[in-house]
Structures are given as structure tokens and as C-alpha cells.
Design a protein around this motif. Structure first.
Motif, short mmCIF file in Angstrom:
data_model
loop_
_atom_site.label_atom_id
_atom_site.label_comp_id
_atom_site.label_asym_id
_atom_site.label_seq_id
_atom_site.Cartn_x
_atom_site.Cartn_y
_atom_site.Cartn_z
N ASP A 160 0.85 -1.09 0.00
CA ASP A 160 -0.03 0.07 -0.03
C ASP A 160 0.68 1.29 -0.07
O ASP A 160 0.43 2.26 -0.68
CB ASP A 160 -0.85 0.03 1.18
CG ASP A 160 -1.92 -1.17 1.00
OD1 ASP A 160 -2.14 -1.54 0.16
OD2 ASP A 160 -2.92 -1.19 2.06
N ALA A 185 0.89 3.97 -2.84
CA ALA A 185 0.54 5.36 -2.55
C ALA A 185 1.77 6.32 -3.05
O ALA A 185 1.39 7.30 -3.41
CB ALA A 185 0.08 5.24 -1.02
N VAL A 210 -6.87 -0.23 -0.93
CA VAL A 210 -6.21 -0.45 0.42
C VAL A 210 -6.19 -1.88 0.52
O VAL A 210 -7.52 -2.48 0.77
CB VAL A 210 -6.66 0.31 1.42
CG1 VAL A 210 -6.01 -0.17 2.88
CG2 VAL A 210 -6.75 1.68 1.19
N ALA A 219 -8.88 -3.26 7.82
CA ALA A 219 -8.13 -2.44 6.71
C ALA A 219 -7.62 -1.19 7.62
O ALA A 219 -8.09 -0.86 8.67
CB ALA A 219 -9.19 -1.78 5.67
N ARG A 221 -6.41 1.61 6.69
CA ARG A 221 -6.90 2.91 6.11
C ARG A 221 -7.95 2.92 5.44
O ARG A 221 -8.30 1.90 4.87
CB ARG A 221 -5.94 3.53 5.38
CG ARG A 221 -4.49 4.03 6.09
CD ARG A 221 -4.80 5.18 6.89
NE ARG A 221 -3.40 5.56 7.38
CZ ARG A 221 -2.85 5.30 8.14
NH1 ARG A 221 -3.23 4.30 9.18
NH2 ARG A 221 -1.61 5.76 8.74
N ALA A 229 -8.70 5.36 3.31
CA ALA A 229 -8.08 5.39 1.81
C ALA A 229 -6.65 6.02 2.40
O ALA A 229 -6.39 6.67 3.49
CB ALA A 229 -8.82 6.70 1.26
N LEU A 230 -5.68 5.83 1.58
CA LEU A 230 -4.35 6.60 1.81
C LEU A 230 -4.39 7.82 1.19
O LEU A 230 -4.86 8.16 0.33
CB LEU A 230 -3.47 5.66 1.13
CG LEU A 230 -2.95 4.37 1.82
CD1 LEU A 230 -2.27 3.18 0.81
CD2 LEU A 230 -2.10 4.50 2.93
#
Length: 711
Positions: free
Chosen positions: A223, A227, A318, A326, A328, A330-331
Motif C-alpha cells: 500500500d 501510494a 487499500v 483495513a 486505512r 484511503a491512503l
């Protein structure tokens, strides 16, 4: 002394290079200065990527001594001592030094001249043996430790030696300690210092630190890398985009609903100030910066973002999990550089701790240093793959056959063994840097700042990054409701980098069955890390392991000695041998544990008793009776027990009253668990509890005491 002309260098000119071509490391040739320059960079003398590039500043030297010291320094940098001079002094001096040692030596010379000037002496010819005797006595009043004082005395001896090789000798006198010895000028000996006296990291600190480092490498790295790639793509798109009507429309379409609803706007922080995330907005919409600026002026976007700062989510999936969920939703665009920094730090922690490498060797690793092994051709291995090996370079102690320092470094005689978590960390690092680069190349890992220079991150930078990583991990533990995985402060201070090797040796010696971050056993690490690879070359970890093992044995023997003196009892096949061995406790108590004494004590089977708290017993190891070695495989480092394979009934086992009590406590715990477990599991738990109580009952029936053995 021999007057061999080849050791006498010509008088340099003002434009003569400080470092002669044959000693210049090509990658740093551009740093080379001229003899008359006020500052002499020593970077051309070293290829060590993790060391700082030292510089000699002649402004720090008293002006009356500058010409004399400058010539002696140039001679030392480019010359070497007479072999006859070295032969008469054993291993005390090397003909050529490393760049850092040269800097340290010349700095010691400058401190000497400062003292001479305060004494009214203005030339080295007037620095006679009696004056140097006074300087040696002066050093005693400085309350410097013994090792440092010895280095200063050696530096002054080197000045006298190289002065005789100068084209224009200054005539400094021979130091009296070179002729009569340095003991009269040295402080009293205390400890050996160095990594052998460094406190190991506490278990409660090292355990969760390694858990988070491995979690970052194994579970979250994909991830983080995705990102970072997306962040770089958006930043490049923002940098190269030109204003179009489509981009303007996309920007307005993105912001309009946020403004209408009074929602937060994408924001970033620059030098502590909350700002509108212009680069992010440009990257995701295709609008140019000028278009964003115009809209900002019309709508007051920057002020709104400062009042209502919002996230900058990246449009990537993610996949990472923490505790099954999870990590996050969203990153974030603004978080990617920070996460990349933490990913590099996590990889360093894994590599440094689970290999036993020194900091400089970890920072000196390059892509391709850990290739996938070929299938093992040994018939007994069924074609299984061999071990992953890491090949690294040494710099600090890199010398040739004559003892001269090798500025380009030398490859270790044997590689380090890499267990799976280390291989994973290396593979992640290889994806972070270009092929052929250092795995910790500062140009890649300094994602926030772009500094001039080459090489890897420096140890001081790594220390700060580890502190930041701990703070980040603790914040994540709070976010994910994992208070038990927070990393507490170490009772002995900052984690640093030098403590990892000592910590690894400590855990291998004292926690044979302890788990390292979710099922890596320390006992396995003794075989892998300290086996016939990493331990056999210069600077391996086997000597540190020997010392830590003997320290652990000394504590075990001392505890047994005190317990028996207090009326405690022991049982087991080796009980009477253990009682006899406990009498050696005073021998341990009066012995300074050095590498030499550790090796001597390890060879004495009668004195060595190993603690195995996970098996609730002691092992008074004798090779021929050891059931842990019944397969005939002998330890590749030392003939020591495999405590992670302890077998009940072994002729080396000893059990104490404390062990019997611990067995009953463990049995009670198993019974408690059984009351809340399904029937088949409950039956196994109760059976195991009964077995443990049986061991404790046998101890009670057969225990013997110190008094009983002396009747």
C-alpha cells in the motif's frame, strides 16, 4: 631507523593535491583540495557510504604551528610508516589509517599545539620528551576515559613518527610513553566499553518495535509503495499540466459540491501552516496552478482550507490489514512521503536486528546483495533451496595484508545469513531504489528534502527516524485499539542503532524459545544468524554471542548458588553435578567477561549451566548425554545445547524448587483454560496439566540439597 628512500615523500607545492591520485576514491575525486587550501576534505579517502565526509579546517590550528602540522598531515595522508617502526611496536600502530582516523589524529595534533602555545612553546622542535611528559600528565587531569586517552597518546606518537618522514622535519621529541609504555599516563581501567557494554533493548520495547517493523514490511508495504507511486504521478502531472477548459471544468466540478455543503477542502501542511493542497487538486483534476490560483482568489479557497482542512485521498485500493481490519479507509496524498520514510526505517530495523550486522554494513547494502539461492545439490536435502546470504562491504576495519587501511572497503570474507523477514525487507528496499544503488541511498530516502552529496543515510539520521517510527507506531496502536502493541520507552534511554546487535545476542543467549515477532524463534536464529556464515568472518556476531552466553550462564550459576545456600533443592539426572558446578559462582563473579575469557569458560563443560525458563529446567550441558543433539548434528558455532529442542528425561536436565512451583502454576492455568474450551481441547489441556504436576511431584520426591550432598 631504516632510511629507505621510498618512504620519504617530496616537499609538496601550494598546488599539490591533498590526496595523491593513487589514494583517491574515484566517486569523491571532485572533493580533493590543494595543499595551500584552508580546508582539506577527507572525502576522497573513503568510499564508505554511511560515514560523514570529514574536513580538516586549518583555522583551528594555532598559526605558529600550521605550516609544521600541515606538512606532517600531508605526509601521513599520502605516506606510510617504516615497516621496522611498526614491527617494534607489535599491533599498536597501522601504517595507513582510515579517513575518520586521520581526522581524529590530526584533531589530536591540533589540541596538542593549542596546549603548547599556552605553555609558551611556538615550534615543534621545542616540544621535547620532557614537554610531552607534561602533556601526558595534563591529559590525566582532563578526566577522559582510558580508551580515548590511549588514542590521544597514539596520535602524538604518530606525529613524531611521520615528522621523521617529512621532507622538512620539524624535530618534535619522542614521546616518553612510546619508550616506557603508556600506563603512567592512562586513567584507571574501568569497563571495556563499546558494544560489549551497551545495554540491550528491553524485551517490552524490542518485541513490539519488531512487530511493527515487520508489519510495515510484510503487511503494509504494498500500500505504501502504491501510494508513493500515485503521489509521484500526481505531482508530475501537476508540474507539467497546462491550462485547459477541461481541467478548469473538472476543478470546478470537484470543488462546487464541497463549497456548497460547507465541507472540508483538500489541505496540506507546509512549514507548519495549513494550506490548500494545490498540487493534489491539479493532479486529480488536470487544472493548472494558475487556474487554481484564480479560483482561490475568487472563492477564498485557501482561507476555507485553513479553517476546514480535509484529506487528500488517493484513488488506489487499500489491501493492508492490522489486526484483521483495513488499516486505512484511503491512503492520503500528504501522508505518502511520511509512510515511505517509515517503510525505510522499518526495513532498517528488521535488517539490523535479525542479522546482527553493524549499522555501517546495513547502510552499505546495495541492490542484488541478497540473491535468491540456488537449489541445494546435497542428496540429503531433497533439492531444498539453500539459505539466502547477504554480501556486504566493511570499511572501518578494512585493511590489506600489511595492515594498511583500504579506502574502498573490502567485501566480508563470508556473507551474513538472511532469514525470511530480512529477505522481505531487502526486496522492499530494492523496489524503493534504482538498480545498482545503495539500499538506503540518501537521494531516495530523503523524500522531503533533496540535499547535495552521495552515499547512504547516516546513522544519526536513522536514530531520529527510529524515534519518529516509534511515535507513528504508537499512534497507530491507539487508532486500531491495540494498547498491548504500543512500544514503551526503553528504561536505558534512546533505541539508537548500536544496541540492536547486543540485543540480538542477549535474546539468543537468554530467551532460547522466545518468539521474535509472530513465530521467529531465537533458537532458530542462533543457528541461522550465528552459524557457519555470519560468525566466521571479521566483525561477525559470534564473539558477542559468546560473551552474552557466558554472562547469562554467570547469572544462572550465581542464582543457583544463592538458592542452594538458602536451603533450596534440585532434582534431575544432573542435579549433583549442578550442585558441584554452583560452587564456581565466585569464579564467575570475579571474572571480567571479555572475548578471551568467554571462549575459555565456554570450553569448560563443568562450569556451564544454561537456563531454559520455557522448559522449567536448567541444562548442565555435556555433549555425549544431550538428547537435543541425538540426531548427531553438532552446533556449528560452539558445542552448546539446543535449548529450543529440550527433551524431557535428558541426562543434562536439572530442576529447582522454583521450577516445580512454576510447573504447578502453569498446570493451574491450563486447568482454567480447560474450563472454557471445547471438550477435545479441554481434555488435552487437562492431560498436559496433569503431566506438569507429575514433573513437580517427582521433583519433590527426589530433590537433594547442598546439605544432603555434603553428608
Amino acid at each position: 631507523m631504516d632510511s629507505g628512500d621510498r618512504y620519504l615523500l617530496p616537499l609538496p607545492e601550494p598546488g599539490t593535491p591533498v590526496v595523491q591520485p593513487e589514494f583517491v576514491v574515484a566517486m569523491h575525486a571532485h572533493l580533493n583540495a590543494h595543499y595551500a587550501d584552508p580546508a582539506w576534505p577527507l572525502g576522497p579517502l573513503t568510499a564508505n557510504p554511511s560515514t560523514s565526509k570529514k574536513v580538516i579546517h586549518w583555522r583551528n590550528c594555532p598559526a605558529v604551528f600550521t605550516d609544521e602540522l600541515r606538512l606532517a598531515a600531508w605526509t601521513m595522508i599520502n605516506g606510510q610508516l617504516w615497516p621496522t617502526f611498526l614491527q617494534t611496536r607489535g599491533n599498536r600502530l597501522r601504517s595507513r589509517l582510515s579517513a575518520s582516523q586521520i581526522h581524529e589524529t590530526i584533531s589530536a595534533w591540533i589540541r596538542l599545539t593549542i596546549w603548547l602555545e599556552t605553555c609558551g612553546i611556538r615550534r615543534l622542535a621545542d616540544c621535547t620528551p620532557s614537554v610531552l611528559d607534561g602533556y601526558g600528565q595534563h591529559l590525566l587531569t582532563m578526566h577522559i576515559n582510558r580508551n580515548h586517552t590511549h588514542k590521544v597518546l597514539g596520535a602524538v606518537t604518530r606525529l613524531w613518527a611521520f615528522d621523521q618522514l617529512c621532507a622538512r622535519p620539524a624535530g618534535i621529541g619522542r614521546p616518553p610513553w612510546d619508550e616506557c609504555g603508556a600506563d603512567d599516563y592512562l586513567p584507571a581501567a574501568t569497563t571495556t566499553g563499546g558494544e560489549n557494554e551497551t545495554e540491550p533493548l528491553a524485551e517490552q520495547t524490542m518485541g513490539p518495535l519488531l512487530v511493527w517493523a515487520m508489519r510495515m514490511v510484510d503487511d503494509l508495504a504494498e500500500d505504501v509503495l502504491a501510494a508513493w507511486a500515485e503521489t509521484q504521478r500526481l505531482a508530475e502531472a501537476a508540474r507539467t499540466t497546462t491550462g485547459t477548459s477541461q481541467g478548469k471544468a473538472a476543478l470546478e466540478a470537484f470543488l462546487a459540491p464541497l463549497l456548497a455543503a460547507g465541507s472540508p477542502l483538500p489541505a496540506s501542511r507546509i512549514r507548519g501552516e495549513v494550506c490548500l493542497a494545490t498540487t493534489y487538486l491539479s493532479g486529480i483534476t488536470g487544472a493548472s496552478r494558475s487556474q487554481i490560483d484564480k479560483l482561490n482568489q475568487r472563492e477564498g479557497l485557501a482561507a476555507i482550507a485553513a479553517q476546514r482542512p480535509g484529506p487528500c485521498p488517493l484513488d488506489i485500493p487499500v489491501t493492508g490489514r492490522i489486526d484483521g481490519a483495513a488499516w486505512r479507509k484511503a491512503l492520503d496524498f500528504t501522508e505518502a512521503p511520511v509512510l515511505m520514510r517509515h517503510l525505510g526505517t522499518a526495513a532498517f530495523i528488521v535488517c539490523a536486528y535479525l542479522t546482527g550486522m553493524r549499522t555501517g554494513e546495513v547502510l552499505g547494502m546495495r541492490t542484488g546483495c541478497c540473491p535468491n539461492p540456488e537449489p541445494n545439490t546435497d542428496k540429503n536435502t531433497n533439492g531444498n533451496m539453500g539459505r539466502h546470504l547477504i554480501r556486504t562491504y566493511e570499511y572501518k576495519n578494512a585493511v590489506d595484508a600489511d595492515g594498511n587501511h583500504q579506502s574502498g572497503g573490502v567485501e566480508r570474507d563470508v556473507p551474513w545469513v538472511a532469514i525470511t523477514p530480512v529477505v522481505n525487507a531487502v526486496r522492499i528496499l530494492e523496489r524503493m531504489v534504482p538498480d545498482g544503488s545503495l539500499l538506503f541511498d540518501r537521494r531516495v530516502h530523503d523524500v522531503r528534502y533533496h540535499r547535495a552529496g552521495t552515499g547512504s543515510l547516516k546513522p544519526v539520521a536513522i536514530r531520529h527516524r527510529i524515534e519518529d517510527f516509534v511515535a507513528w507506531a504508537n499512534a497507530e496502536a491507539v487508532t486500531h485499539n491495540l494498547p498491548g502493541e504500543a512500544i514503551p520507552a526503553d528504561p536505558h534511554g534512546r533505541i539508537g542503532t548500536a544496541r540492536f546487535r547486543r540485543s540480538l545476542a542477549w535474546h539468543i543467549a537468554r530467551r532460547p524459545n522466545g518468539l521474535v515477532a509472530l513465530a521467529i524463534q531465537y533458537g532458530h536464529l542462533r543457528t541461522a544468524v550465528s552459524g557457519g556464515y555470519a560468525s566466521r568472518g571479521r566483525g561477525g556476531i559470534h564473539e558477542l554471542l559468546d560473551m552474552e552466553t557466558v554472562r547469562a550462564v554467570a547469572d544462572t550459576v550465581a542464582d543457583l548458588h544463592d538458592d542452594l545456600d538458602s536451603g533450596g533443592g534440585v532434582s534431575g539426572p544432573a542435579a549433583r553435578r549442578a550442585i558441584t558446578a554452583a560452587a564456581t559462582a565466585p569464579r564467575f563473579a570475579g571474572t571480567a567477561i571479555t572475548i578471551r575469557t568467554a571462549q575459555r569458560l565456554l570450553a569448560n563443560e563443568d562450569a556451564m549451566i544454561y537456563d531454559n525458563p520455557h522448559a522449567f529446567l536448567l541444562c548442565h550441558y555435556k555433549r555425549e548425554q544431550a538428547l537435543c543433539h541425538r540426531d548427531g548434528i553438532k552446533d556449528t558455532v560452539k558445542d552448546t545445547p539446543s535449548l529450543d529442542h529440550c527433551v524431557p528425561g535428558c541426562g543434562n536436565s536439572v530442576r529447582t524448587d522454583q521450577h516445580a512451583a512454576q510447573l504447578r502454576d502453569r498446570a493451574d492455568l491450563l486447568d482454567t483454560r480447560a474450563r472454557h474450551a471445547p471438550h477435545p481441547i479441554a481434555e488435552r489441556l487437562r492431560t498436559n496439566a496433569s503431566r506438569l504436576r507429575g514433573y513437580a511431584d517427582i521433583h519433590d520426591r527426589t530433590r537433594t540439597t547442598l546439605e544432603g550432598t555434603t553428608r
